[in-house]
Design a protein around this motif. Structure first.
Motif, PDB file in Angstrom:
ATOM      1  N   THR A   6      -6.943   6.154 -15.752  1.00 47.03           N
ATOM      2  CA  THR A   6      -5.923   5.106 -15.773  1.00 47.03           C
ATOM      3  C   THR A   6      -4.947   5.281 -14.619  1.00 47.03           C
ATOM      4  O   THR A   6      -4.775   6.385 -14.088  1.00 47.03           O
ATOM      5  CB  THR A   6      -5.123   5.119 -17.089  1.00 47.03           C
ATOM      6  OG1 THR A   6      -4.379   6.338 -17.168  1.00 47.03           O
ATOM      7  CG2 THR A   6      -6.039   4.962 -18.297  1.00 47.03           C
ATOM      8  N   ARG A   7      -4.295   4.192 -14.259  1.00 48.66           N
ATOM      9  CA  ARG A   7      -3.263   4.258 -13.214  1.00 48.66           C
ATOM     10  C   ARG A   7      -2.131   5.175 -13.640  1.00 48.66           C
ATOM     11  O   ARG A   7      -1.562   5.902 -12.825  1.00 48.66           O
ATOM     12  CB  ARG A   7      -2.725   2.860 -12.898  1.00 48.66           C
ATOM     13  CG  ARG A   7      -3.715   2.035 -12.110  1.00 48.66           C
ATOM     14  CD  ARG A   7      -3.061   0.845 -11.496  1.00 48.66           C
ATOM     15  NE  ARG A   7      -2.978  -0.245 -12.458  1.00 48.66           N
ATOM     16  CZ  ARG A   7      -2.500  -1.434 -12.195  1.00 48.66           C
ATOM     17  NH1 ARG A   7      -2.016  -1.706 -11.016  1.00 48.66           N
ATOM     18  NH2 ARG A   7      -2.472  -2.369 -13.117  1.00 48.66           N
ATOM     19  N   GLN A   8      -1.814   5.145 -14.932  1.00 50.75           N
ATOM     20  CA  GLN A   8      -0.744   6.002 -15.436  1.00 50.75           C
ATOM     21  C   GLN A   8      -1.101   7.475 -15.259  1.00 50.75           C
ATOM     22  O   GLN A   8      -0.272   8.280 -14.847  1.00 50.75           O
ATOM     23  CB  GLN A   8      -0.450   5.698 -16.912  1.00 50.75           C
ATOM     24  CG  GLN A   8       0.150   4.332 -17.156  1.00 50.75           C
ATOM     25  CD  GLN A   8      -0.884   3.206 -17.199  1.00 50.75           C
ATOM     26  OE1 GLN A   8      -2.086   3.418 -17.047  1.00 50.75           O
ATOM     27  NE2 GLN A   8      -0.410   1.984 -17.368  1.00 50.75           N
ATOM     28  N   SER A   9      -2.339   7.827 -15.588  1.00 51.63           N
ATOM     29  CA  SER A   9      -2.777   9.218 -15.431  1.00 51.63           C
ATOM     30  C   SER A   9      -2.757   9.638 -13.975  1.00 51.63           C
ATOM     31  O   SER A   9      -2.296  10.730 -13.631  1.00 51.63           O
ATOM     32  CB  SER A   9      -4.181   9.410 -16.008  1.00 51.63           C
ATOM     33  OG  SER A   9      -4.176   9.229 -17.402  1.00 51.63           O
ATOM     34  N   MET A  10      -3.262   8.770 -13.103  1.00 53.35           N
ATOM     35  CA  MET A  10      -3.259   9.088 -11.679  1.00 53.35           C
ATOM     36  C   MET A  10      -1.820   9.222 -11.179  1.00 53.35           C
ATOM     37  O   MET A  10      -1.510  10.135 -10.404  1.00 53.35           O
ATOM     38  CB  MET A  10      -4.014   8.029 -10.872  1.00 53.35           C
ATOM     39  CG  MET A  10      -4.069   8.314  -9.379  1.00 53.35           C
ATOM     40  SD  MET A  10      -4.868   9.888  -8.935  1.00 53.35           S
ATOM     41  CE  MET A  10      -6.590   9.447  -9.096  1.00 53.35           C
ATOM     42  N   GLY A  11      -0.950   8.347 -11.633  1.00 48.88           N
ATOM     43  CA  GLY A  11       0.452   8.422 -11.226  1.00 48.88           C
ATOM     44  C   GLY A  11       1.096   9.736 -11.625  1.00 48.88           C
ATOM     45  O   GLY A  11       1.863  10.328 -10.858  1.00 48.88           O
ATOM     46  N   GLU A  12       0.760  10.214 -12.804  1.00 47.22           N
ATOM     47  CA  GLU A  12       1.304  11.490 -13.282  1.00 47.22           C
ATOM     48  C   GLU A  12       0.811  12.650 -12.412  1.00 47.22           C
ATOM     49  O   GLU A  12       1.589  13.532 -12.030  1.00 47.22           O
ATOM     50  CB  GLU A  12       0.889  11.714 -14.734  1.00 47.22           C
ATOM     51  CG  GLU A  12       1.515  12.914 -15.382  1.00 47.22           C
ATOM     52  CD  GLU A  12       1.162  13.023 -16.860  1.00 47.22           C
ATOM     53  OE1 GLU A  12       0.916  14.160 -17.301  1.00 47.22           O
ATOM     54  OE2 GLU A  12       1.113  11.988 -17.553  1.00 47.22           O
ATOM     55  N   VAL A  13      -0.465  12.641 -12.069  1.00 42.74           N
ATOM     56  CA  VAL A  13      -1.028  13.698 -11.221  1.00 42.74           C
ATOM     57  C   VAL A  13      -0.393  13.635  -9.831  1.00 42.74           C
ATOM     58  O   VAL A  13      -0.014  14.664  -9.258  1.00 42.74           O
ATOM     59  CB  VAL A  13      -2.571  13.582 -11.132  1.00 42.74           C
ATOM     60  CG1 VAL A  13      -3.134  14.575 -10.122  1.00 42.74           C
ATOM     61  CG2 VAL A  13      -3.210  13.795 -12.496  1.00 42.74           C
ATOM     62  N   ILE A  14      -0.238  12.438  -9.304  1.00 42.25           N
ATOM     63  CA  ILE A  14       0.367  12.273  -7.976  1.00 42.25           C
ATOM     64  C   ILE A  14       1.800  12.788  -7.982  1.00 42.25           C
ATOM     65  O   ILE A  14       2.202  13.524  -7.070  1.00 42.25           O
ATOM     66  CB  ILE A  14       0.290  10.802  -7.518  1.00 42.25           C
ATOM     67  CG1 ILE A  14      -1.163  10.437  -7.189  1.00 42.25           C
ATOM     68  CG2 ILE A  14       1.215  10.557  -6.316  1.00 42.25           C
ATOM     69  CD1 ILE A  14      -1.398   8.960  -6.958  1.00 42.25           C
TER      70      ILE A  14
END
Length: 164
Positions: free
Chosen positions: A69-77
């Protein structure tokens, strides 16, 4: 009342083998990064290293390529920005959007990872032989194309659809 006989794979399911190989590969990448002194790296960071190109990318595009998800990727970033592995810059094509790029430190870490990948590829060729390893790579690439086609065509194997 008896239940109808259901089909099961004859061997360990390919999806289980691919998943286990993927986890082992990712674990090895983090292990080597830690051995090289990059102890800040986590398994979750592999989603970025596997999808971020040198010129940068939008988080949404990276998420789609990673299958998260975009949310998951955003958290990792955000985590990787805090660790000085990544930077966020304004997208020159869209002032509202941000582009993710490697920081100088992040680029060093990424290059160390690319070198280890090259070492692993050589190890696999030595272990299995150049020809056999080439077959593995070819079959996996063709498998990806076939599965992507099934998804794009929205054909499910149980629906009796065929792939042309």
């Amino acid at each position: 009342m008896s239940r109808p006989q259901r089909r099961r794979p004859k061997h360990k399911p390919l999806i289980a083998l691919l998943d286990r190989a993927n986890r082992a590969f990712q674990t090895e990448m983090v292990r080597k990064a830690h051995a090289d002194g990059h102890t800040e790296l986590k398994m979750a960071h592999n989603a970025v290293f596997g999808t971020l190109h040198g010129e940068g990318a939008r988080a949404a595009d990276m998420a789609a390529r990673a299958g998260i998800t975009r949310q998951s990727m955003g958290e990792v970033i955000r985590d990787m920005v805090a660790l000085d592995l990544l930077e966020m810059k304004a997208d020159p094509n869209d002032g509202r959007a941000k582009v993710v790029t490697y920081s100088e430190h992040g680029m060093e870490v990424a290059w160390d990872g690319f070198e280890h990948l090259a070492d692993l590829e050589e190890l696999f060729e030595q272990e299995f032989g150049e020809q056999e390893y080439a077959i593995v790579r070819d079959v996996l690439e063709r498998l990806i194309v076939l599965l992507d086609k099934l998804s794009a065509d929205q054909v499910s194997p149980s629906a009796g659809g065929s792939v042309g």
